[in-house]
Design an enzyme around this catalytic site. Sequence first.
Site: not given
Ligand code: SAH
Length: 484
Positions: A254, A276, A389
């Site tokens: 991704d 994505k 998100m």
């Molecule tokens: N599978 C991922 C989530 C994917 S959805 C997980 O477990 O973290 C994508 C969302 O995850 C983003 O919109 C944000 O809200 C969050 N996210 C992912 N990486 C991040 C990071 N390094 N810092 C803050 N939020 C993060």
Amino acid sequence: MARSPQPINAFPVFMRVAGRVVVVVGEGDEALAKARLMAQTSAALRIVAAQPSPGLAAWAIEAGVEILRVAYEPSLIEGAALAFAASGDEAFDRRIADDARRLGVPVNAVDRPDCCDFFTPALVNRAPVVVAVGTEGAGPVLAQMIRARIDQMLSPALGPLASLAATIRESVERLLPKGAARRVFWADFFAGAPARAMEVGHADEARAAAAELLARRQAVAGHVALVGAGPGAEDLITLRAQRLLLQADVIVHDALVPEAVVALGRRDAERIAVGKRKGCHSKTQSEINELLVSLARDGRQVVRLKSGDPLVFGRAGEEMQALRDAGISFEIVPGVTAALAAAADFELPLTLRGVSSSLVFTTGHDLRGEALPDWARLAISGATVAVYMGRSVAADVAGRLVEAGLSPDTAVAVVENASLPHRRLLHGTLADLPSLAGRDDLRGPVMSIIGDAVAGADFRRSAPLAAGVGPMPVAARSPEGVGA
Ligand code: SAH
């Protein structure tokens, strides 16, 4: 933590010296050290020393190396593969270095980095396997320490094992198709029966075990690993994820997974970015599902790399279903999800004795309808809420929670780019949360954590959430659609 490495000033290469002349000019300890180093090679070593020290002379006899007992002159280094200016005398070494440059011979002047075309590394020698450690002269002691640690890690049998590998490489390439089958063979060769036999000094047994392994070769079935890449920092990935990345033929990742993490894979692995990210869906979910199935059907070892944990807002459910339907073997490797990384950055207890005993992972995108989702009720009863998100729906989340009875003073922590060096921490209350949607300065992924436990976080390194644009009325709904 992801650091962008400094540019390398002295690039390591392995130079062919077999049978070529390598000249060491010098009479004392400096010359002895370089002569010793080069005596590990199959180069034709030429030591130029009119009056060698007793130490150098004795070593040369023992090592069977001849010393040219003549005064130095440039013709002695002409045509050499490498030259060492090791006289111990600065002016003399400079002269040798100048001559070498003029003659196009790469030169190393001992302890005079400015006169060096190349530096000699600290070596772990298991020829044909050689590990070279270099510090560009910054820390010879450090280089030796690293060398000693690597030395302990590598069995003395590695050299003969690698030599055996070289002798069978051609047959392996003839009999096994490039890709997974060959890699699996070599992994078994270097870690399995051939390695064990060589370890105890049985070279013939090792050869027989390798032949048996080759005869048993099988077509390797395709496989998909849905792997959590963690929140972004490349050292917040699991050892299992790292191992699978090193075995993968293809890495399907991704946009949120940083380059440094994808780069943990093999250099020759195929990389497919499937986008994505809000606003740049380069492939639809069903296209991704089909891609995974077709790669695995081609017998490829696939790592489907997702940010954070693959089972948290990662659409892994759909991918697993597609793989199951197609009868393809797959596995899941958990990762550190963004909420946990954000909490760590904030030193924020997600559960706090007597304050919060449950934790909700939500997106806030289910708040549009009239009915209050269950997680909102949980928030009111004291759960800590992590919103994924949630930037564009920040106003909805805050508005509905307040409507439902949560105090507008409830603490909120926001982390952009959690776990990464350029992360930003913001804090405020539920009443400030709507301002998030309007903050154009937040470009990276954003995690919001809401609840009374947030009050236990460390706010010394965070900025007020409302400072950017000022709080918006809590009731104001974000006009934006679904997205991060
Ligand atoms: N599978 C991922 C989530 C994917 S959805 C997980 O477990 O973290 C994508 C969302 O995850 C983003 O919109 C944000 O809200 C969050 N996210 C992912 N990486 C991040 C990071 N390094 N810092 C803050 N939020 C993060």
